[in-house]
Write a protein that holds these residues in place. Sequence first.
Motif, PDB file in Angstrom:
ATOM      1  N   GLY A 234       0.802  -1.210   0.000  1.00 51.21           N
ATOM      2  CA  GLY A 234       0.000   0.000   0.000  1.00 51.21           C
ATOM      3  C   GLY A 234       0.837   1.262   0.000  1.00 51.21           C
ATOM      4  N   GLY A 235       0.494   2.228   0.848  1.00 47.54           N
ATOM      5  CA  GLY A 235       1.246   3.469   0.942  1.00 47.54           C
ATOM      6  C   GLY A 235       0.789   4.515  -0.046  1.00 47.54           C
ATOM      7  N   THR A 236       1.583   5.593  -0.117  1.00 47.08           N
ATOM      8  CA  THR A 236       1.280   6.707  -1.019  1.00 47.08           C
ATOM      9  C   THR A 236       2.433   6.974  -1.984  1.00 47.08           C
ATOM     10  N   GLY A 237       3.178   5.950  -2.316  1.00 47.08           N
ATOM     11  CA  GLY A 237       4.264   6.100  -3.277  1.00 47.08           C
ATOM     12  C   GLY A 237       5.550   5.432  -2.861  1.00 47.08           C
ATOM     13  N   GLN A 238       5.617   4.900  -1.647  1.00 49.08           N
ATOM     14  CA  GLN A 238       6.821   4.184  -1.231  1.00 49.08           C
ATOM     15  C   GLN A 238       6.994   2.890  -2.029  1.00 49.08           C
ATOM     16  N   TYR A 239       5.896   2.329  -2.476  1.00 54.80           N
ATOM     17  CA  TYR A 239       5.899   1.062  -3.190  1.00 54.80           C
ATOM     18  C   TYR A 239       5.180   1.243  -4.535  1.00 54.80           C
ATOM     19  N   GLY A 240       5.289   0.248  -5.383  1.00 55.50           N
ATOM     20  CA  GLY A 240       4.515   0.252  -6.620  1.00 55.50           C
ATOM     21  C   GLY A 240       5.091   1.074  -7.747  1.00 55.50           C
ATOM     22  N   SER A 259       5.150   0.035 -18.019  1.00 53.16           N
ATOM     23  CA  SER A 259       3.690   0.030 -18.114  1.00 53.16           C
ATOM     24  C   SER A 259       3.081  -0.662 -16.894  1.00 53.16           C
ATOM     25  N   GLY A 260       1.872  -0.213 -16.553  1.00 53.76           N
ATOM     26  CA  GLY A 260       1.080  -0.904 -15.547  1.00 53.76           C
ATOM     27  C   GLY A 260       1.650  -0.877 -14.149  1.00 53.76           C
ATOM     28  N   CYS A 261       2.224   0.253 -13.722  1.00 49.31           N
ATOM     29  CA  CYS A 261       2.732   0.365 -12.352  1.00 49.31           C
ATOM     30  C   CYS A 261       1.637   0.944 -11.448  1.00 49.31           C
ATOM     31  N   ALA A 262       1.514   0.413 -10.244  1.00 46.80           N
ATOM     32  CA  ALA A 262       0.474   0.854  -9.321  1.00 46.80           C
ATOM     33  C   ALA A 262       0.627   2.325  -8.964  1.00 46.80           C
ATOM     34  N   ALA A 308      -2.253   8.074 -16.789  1.00 49.34           N
ATOM     35  CA  ALA A 308      -1.730   8.233 -15.430  1.00 49.34           C
ATOM     36  C   ALA A 308      -2.736   9.100 -14.684  1.00 49.34           C
ATOM     37  N   ALA A 309      -2.564   9.226 -13.352  1.00 46.45           N
ATOM     38  CA  ALA A 309      -3.363  10.199 -12.621  1.00 46.45           C
ATOM     39  C   ALA A 309      -2.795  11.603 -12.835  1.00 46.45           C
ATOM     40  N   ASN A 310      -1.471  11.745 -12.692  1.00 46.79           N
ATOM     41  CA  ASN A 310      -0.762  12.974 -13.045  1.00 46.79           C
ATOM     42  C   ASN A 310       0.375  12.615 -13.995  1.00 46.79           C
ATOM     43  N   GLY A 311       0.842  13.619 -14.752  1.00 47.90           N
ATOM     44  CA  GLY A 311       1.892  13.353 -15.729  1.00 47.90           C
ATOM     45  C   GLY A 311       3.278  13.457 -15.145  1.00 47.90           C
ATOM     46  N   ILE A 312       3.803  14.696 -15.015  1.00 51.55           N
ATOM     47  CA  ILE A 312       5.166  14.942 -14.530  1.00 51.55           C
ATOM     48  C   ILE A 312       5.096  15.930 -13.373  1.00 51.55           C
ATOM     49  N   GLY A 338      -6.960   8.600  -8.336  1.00 50.14           N
ATOM     50  CA  GLY A 338      -5.670   8.041  -7.972  1.00 50.14           C
ATOM     51  C   GLY A 338      -5.834   6.909  -6.980  1.00 50.14           C
ATOM     52  N   PRO A 339      -4.723   6.347  -6.510  1.00 44.41           N
ATOM     53  CA  PRO A 339      -4.803   5.174  -5.638  1.00 44.41           C
ATOM     54  C   PRO A 339      -5.064   5.501  -4.173  1.00 44.41           C
TER      55      PRO A 339
END
Length: 454
Positions: A234-240, A259-262, A308-312, A338-339
Amino acid sequence: MVSRRLFLSGLGTAGMAGAAAARTQRLPVVDVDLRGSIDAAAHGVRPGADDRKSRAFAKLLKDAAAKNTPVFLPPGDYDISNITLPDNTRLTGVPGATRIVYGGGGHLFAAEGAGRIELANLVIDGANRWLDDSVRGLVHLRDVAHVTIENCEIHGASKSAVSLERCGGRIERNRLSGAGEHALYAVESRDLAVTGNHVFDCGNGGILIHRWQKGRDGTIVSGNRIARINAAHGGTGQYGNGINIFRADDVMISGNHISGCAFSAIRANAGSNVQIAGNTCLDSGETAIYSEFGFTGAIVNGNLIDGAANGILIVNFNEGGRLASVTGNIVRNLSLEGPYVHEGAGFGFGIAVEADAVVSGNTVENAPKWGLVLGWGPYMRGLVVSGNLVRSSPVGCAVSVVEDAGSALISGNIFEDTPEAAIAGYRWNERATGDLTREAGDHAHLTIERNRTG
């Protein structure tokens, strides 16, 4: 007597006949140089499983390393456990046919303090068996000056497929899949190269380049294909994340297909002098390309982002994140979802920057919130935004008009199909102005000129 010329001619004819026979019988082509290697079978190490196999295997590696001689493993399954690789290990097999199967009970391959370790042309199967707390991966190497892992298939690791600590060398042309944690976890690397690998179906991350303390790393991550990376923790960006940089400076990330990263295709956290160039990033669950927190220097150039949810995002000036060039990227087909629940700007915008950055020559299409985002509250300084095309976004460019926000030049951009505004001022998430391409207002920190709307 047979003449030398006739003899050599006969050898050539025999070689051609042998090649023809191989083609007729569809014999496998083995990309292995066996010259000078030790055949493991001739030393009592043969496919199969028994309690003595690991001891015989370890002895073979030790004896060969002492002679600086490579070991060749013929095709078959070798069930082994708890192998400590000696310095100068050079182990190779037949691609796709020589299988090392972890028997459980501790670790598979580990080494520490070696000058050179080489593994090539092997299938390494962790069988999803338990690994001891002393190792992070199925192949766990620590303080090895030169590591070479090439043309191997490594799968079924209950932790990471490959774990490197304070190592240099190259990880090249491997298939790393099905890891419970990460395909590659490399920490405190020394000029490592990670090139041409296929990474897929991993539980928490693809390729991780980390440091315990921020500093020079110099790793090159290039030409890899990465797909279906989950965030089991889970988390908010530490993983995936497909490629994750943490505290590692001077890293180059180029020419990868992700492609296809959480969460992110490429996420650089506190990595200074990072270059992210020429990557294809598809269907990211959160921000496709991230440079965040305490970094100085980021080049994000020529990437393609689709989905994506956001680009850059080049952000976190409040944490010292600054100095960037964002040029020539294509960002399209973003999402408001977003996740996790985002407490800040949310999701659905194309390119966001905060401090000391040039944003030029980019194309943003179908960003459902904002095409460009300049600053966040008072955290904005020294932005040059020119020559970009933004189309099919409610607001083409959102720029901070909070007190103490620094300067921004917004010049020579094209905004098409931006029905709410081409450029609008915001106080964090709250819109505070009309369309600034029509009514400049009293915002001395902004220079807005020569933009076209349609």
